[in-house]
Scaffold this motif. Structure first.
Motif, short mmCIF file in Angstrom:
data_model
loop_
_atom_site.label_atom_id
_atom_site.label_comp_id
_atom_site.label_asym_id
_atom_site.label_seq_id
_atom_site.Cartn_x
_atom_site.Cartn_y
_atom_site.Cartn_z
N SER A 161 -3.89 9.47 26.05
CA SER A 161 -2.69 10.05 25.43
C SER A 161 -2.83 11.57 25.46
O SER A 161 -3.89 12.11 25.11
CB SER A 161 -2.57 9.54 24.00
OG SER A 161 -1.53 10.21 23.34
N ARG B 225 -1.60 -4.58 24.66
CA ARG B 225 -1.62 -3.57 25.74
C ARG B 225 -1.53 -4.27 27.09
O ARG B 225 -0.83 -3.81 28.01
CB ARG B 225 -2.91 -2.74 25.67
CG ARG B 225 -2.98 -1.77 24.49
CD ARG B 225 -4.31 -1.02 24.56
NE ARG B 225 -4.67 -0.34 23.34
CZ ARG B 225 -4.48 0.96 23.11
NH1 ARG B 225 -3.90 1.71 24.00
NH2 ARG B 225 -4.89 1.50 21.98
N ALA C 56 -2.64 2.43 30.03
CA ALA C 56 -3.24 1.34 30.83
C ALA C 56 -4.77 1.44 30.83
O ALA C 56 -5.39 1.74 31.86
CB ALA C 56 -2.69 1.35 32.26
N ARG D 125 7.84 1.24 25.90
CA ARG D 125 7.54 0.63 24.59
C ARG D 125 8.80 0.48 23.75
O ARG D 125 8.90 -0.41 22.93
CB ARG D 125 6.47 1.44 23.86
CG ARG D 125 5.09 1.06 24.41
CD ARG D 125 3.97 1.43 23.50
NE ARG D 125 2.76 0.79 24.00
CZ ARG D 125 2.21 -0.30 23.48
NH1 ARG D 125 2.78 -0.93 22.46
NH2 ARG D 125 1.11 -0.81 23.99
N GLU E 287 -7.39 1.49 16.38
CA GLU E 287 -7.38 1.16 17.81
C GLU E 287 -6.76 2.29 18.63
O GLU E 287 -5.88 2.05 19.44
CB GLU E 287 -6.59 -0.14 18.06
CG GLU E 287 -7.12 -1.34 17.30
CD GLU E 287 -6.23 -2.57 17.46
OE1 GLU E 287 -4.99 -2.42 17.36
OE2 GLU E 287 -6.76 -3.65 17.67
N1 LIG Z 1 -3.41 3.15 18.95
C1 LIG Z 1 -2.86 3.86 19.92
N2 LIG Z 1 -3.54 4.11 21.07
C2 LIG Z 1 -2.95 4.82 22.04
N3 LIG Z 1 -1.69 5.31 21.98
C3 LIG Z 1 -0.97 5.07 20.88
C4 LIG Z 1 -1.53 4.34 19.80
N4 LIG Z 1 -0.58 4.26 18.83
C5 LIG Z 1 0.51 4.91 19.28
N5 LIG Z 1 0.27 5.41 20.49
C6 LIG Z 1 1.30 6.11 21.31
O1 LIG Z 1 1.69 5.16 22.28
C7 LIG Z 1 1.60 5.72 23.58
C8 LIG Z 1 0.78 4.82 24.50
O2 LIG Z 1 1.50 3.73 24.85
P1 LIG Z 1 1.19 2.99 26.20
O3 LIG Z 1 2.24 1.97 26.35
O4 LIG Z 1 1.09 3.97 27.30
O5 LIG Z 1 -0.24 2.35 25.90
S1 LIG Z 1 -0.95 1.16 26.69
O6 LIG Z 1 -0.87 1.45 28.11
O7 LIG Z 1 -0.24 -0.06 26.35
O8 LIG Z 1 -2.33 1.15 26.20
C9 LIG Z 1 0.90 7.02 23.48
O9 LIG Z 1 1.78 7.88 24.17
P2 LIG Z 1 1.28 8.91 25.28
O10 LIG Z 1 0.78 10.05 24.46
O11 LIG Z 1 2.53 9.24 26.04
O12 LIG Z 1 0.23 8.30 26.15
C10 LIG Z 1 0.81 7.34 22.01
O13 LIG Z 1 1.74 8.33 21.71
#
Ligand SMILES: Nc1ncnc2c1ncn2[C@@H]1O[C@H](COP(=O)(O)OS(=O)(=O)O)[C@@H](OP(=O)(O)O)[C@H]1O
Ligand SMILES: Nc1ncnc2c1ncn2[C@@H]1O[C@H](COP(=O)(O)OP(=O)(O)O)[C@@H](O)[C@H]1O
Length: 482
Positions: free
Chosen positions: A304, A350, A377, A336, A428
């Motif tokens: 992230s 996930r 991912a 999402r 998590e």
């Molecule tokens: N626990 C936890 N771990 C990681 N990320 C979190 C979590 N909770 C919320 N978020 C927010 O959700 C975005 C990641 O979603 P993804 O769909 O890319 O995650 S995954 O691929 O299903 O693991 C990610 O967005 P990005 O910053 O754009 O990556 C986060 O903002």
């Protein structure tokens, strides 16, 4: 065929929709080619599996198509996820491994969306009886069982006096092979070409194209062979594949092997279409457009805040500016909200999220479009599943690891999530309290703490152009400043 009374008495039987591979085996069993098949089902689909004596096998809509009389059942070890999936050797005990149909492939054993460890599954083995005529299958109208082919060729008389060559075909027949085939089969009364359309069998072409190119080739042979598609699914083992081909061919006539496996059948290397007769080459050309018109999935993965969305958005714009490709964005946040609402961040959720992204991306690729994905991912196995889905749909999969280190992502912390995760307010959280498996198979790694957005995006565009997925020069069709 079962009587109405049989069907009614079966009201209490458990039922189960077999996997695509098992469904292929079912087709062979219903044609009398395999004596038995094995299906793997969870205990909730097959209550008290050890005591079950019959299971109704359904199509995907739940309509029973055949009944499996269970002669043997065995528990199958469950695993945590696709990365640790059951191997065929582990799946069914040796005592039960009576037919090649017993093999349980990892893909069949555990689906990406499966929740983590649960109860065992059951491998149920036995003969099948049809409940209704099958209505689906590749080129269904060409389908003939071995018995039907014998009846057709002998006209119902003197079975055995007609000498039939049965030729398994798993890839397009080139001119040299066709010439060899004409010589080898000259002394036969009839020739049956058997395109193997089961899961994983066609080499380098779709199952439908395999039948079409085989029919085109058949039209060039003096014997005018029959073309009969057979749903033989490929196994992981070459010897097993060979034994099954022999079994199938022997059912239809005297086995004749002509296939040349030396070229590997990779469609991307089929530059030498001149080796195929013109009608076959024309069909292959239509199925394999040049690289710059093939479906393309660019899959960004990373922590992230690493820069996935920023790079994906810029790439999206650059590709659209060219004007020669359509683009679908599957950004993590947007997915999402739209596709995966309700899913959280457990491993299972996930994986389900990525499986959905992969499914949509593969469909985009199937129709020749470009899909740009930008989820975290974190699991290598799930990313690999997406690669397989895209490639199975005829698309190209390009993995870009946005490798910006955790410290920089955390410094950016544009949503304040890292601070919350450090404070224990988010559980998590990837990189803090949840794993991220660094890709070892990335086509490109981009650390955005050292690269500008423009430089990083250009690196992706350059890669796509160098591999021929975009035509050079980069901005064909877009208006530039004078
Ligand atoms: N626990 C936890 N771990 C990681 N990320 C979190 C979590 N909770 C919320 N978020 C927010 O959700 C975005 C990641 O979603 P993804 O769909 O890319 O995650 S995954 O691929 O299903 O693991 C990610 O967005 P990005 O910053 O754009 O990556 C986060 O903002
Ligand atoms: N070279 C760069 N490439 C991508 N993003 C960068 C870069 N330099 C700084 N950033 C900033 O980092 C943040 C990355 O956020 P985002 O693209 O949403 O990441 P992700 O989608 O991986 O969570 C943005 O605020 C972006 O402006």
């Amino acid at each position: 065929m079962n009587t109405r009374a049989d069907l009614e008495s079966a009201a209490d039987l458990p039922s189960w929709a077999p996997s695509p591979r098992e469904y292929d085996d079912l087709a062979l069993a219903l044609d009398g080619i395999l004596a038995e098949i094995t299906v793997v089902a969870p205990p909730d689909a097959v209550p008290a599996a050890a005591g079950v004596t019959a299971v109704d096998l359904t199509d995907l809509e739940g309509t029973p198509v055949a009944r499996l009389s269970v002669r043997r059942s065995a528990p199958v070890g469950r695993t945590v996820g696709p990365a640790d999936a059951v191997s065929p050797a582990d799946a069914v005990s040796p005592a039960d491994a009576v037919s090649p149909a017993d093999a349980v492939s990892p893909a069949d054993a555990v689906s990406p969306a499966d929740p983590a460890p649960g109860p065992e599954r059951w491998a149920l083995t036995g003969p099948v009886t049809p409940l209704r005529p099958r209505e689906d299958g590749v080129f269904r109208h060409l389908h003939r069982s071995p018995a039907q082919v014998r009846a057709d060729l002998t006209g119902g008389t003197c079975a055995g006096t007609v000498k039939v060559a049965a030729v398994p075909v798993d890839g397009p027949l080139d001119t040299a092979t066709l010439n060899r085939l004409a010589e080898t089969t000259a002394a036969y009364d009839a020739v049956v070409l058997l395109p193997l359309v089961g899961l994983g069998s066609p080499r380098g072409v779709s199952a439908h194209t395999l039948v079409r190119v085989t029919a085109a080739a058949a039209g060039l042979l003096p014997t005018r062979p029959l073309v009969v598609p057979v749903h033989l699914a490929a196994r992981a083992d070459a010897d097993e594949d060979a034994a099954l081909r022999l079994l199938v061919a022997s059912a239809y006539g005297e086995p004749v092997e002509v296939a040349d496996h030396s070229d590997g059948g990779d469609p991307t290397t089929w530059t030498d279409l001149g080796r195929y007769p013109a009608p076959v080459a024309d069909l292959l050309r239509a199925e394999h457009p040049p690289a710059h018109r093939r479906g393309l999935v660019v899959f960004f993965t990373g922590l992230s805040g690493s820069g996935k969305s920023t790079l994906a958005r810029q790439l999206h714009d650059l590709v659209l500016e060219r004007g020669d490709r359509t683009v679908t964005m599957l950004d993590g946040d947007v997915v999402r909200r739209m596709l995966s609402a309700g899913l959280g961040f457990s491993r299972a959720d996930r994986e389900a999220n990525i499986a959905r992204i992969g499914f949509v991306a593969a469909e985009v690729a199937r129709h020749g479009g470009v899909a740009i994905c930008a989820p975290i991912a974190p699991y290598a196995g799930t990313r690999n599943d997406v690669r397989r889905m895209v490639e199975a749909a005829g698309g190209v999969f390009v993995l870009v690891h946005v490798s910006t280190p955790l410290a920089e992502c955390e410094r950016r912390d544009r949503k304040g999530l890292y601070a919350k995760a450090r404070a224990g307010l988010i559980k998590e959280f990837t990189g803090i309290t949840d794993p991220y498996e660094v890709p070892t198979d990335a086509d490109l790694a981009l650390d955005t703490s050292h690269l500008s957005v423009d430089t990083a995006t250009s690196a992706v565009m350059d890669l796509l152009t160098a591999r021929g997925f975009l035509t050079a020069p980069g901005r064909a069709g877009s208006p530039d400043q004078p």
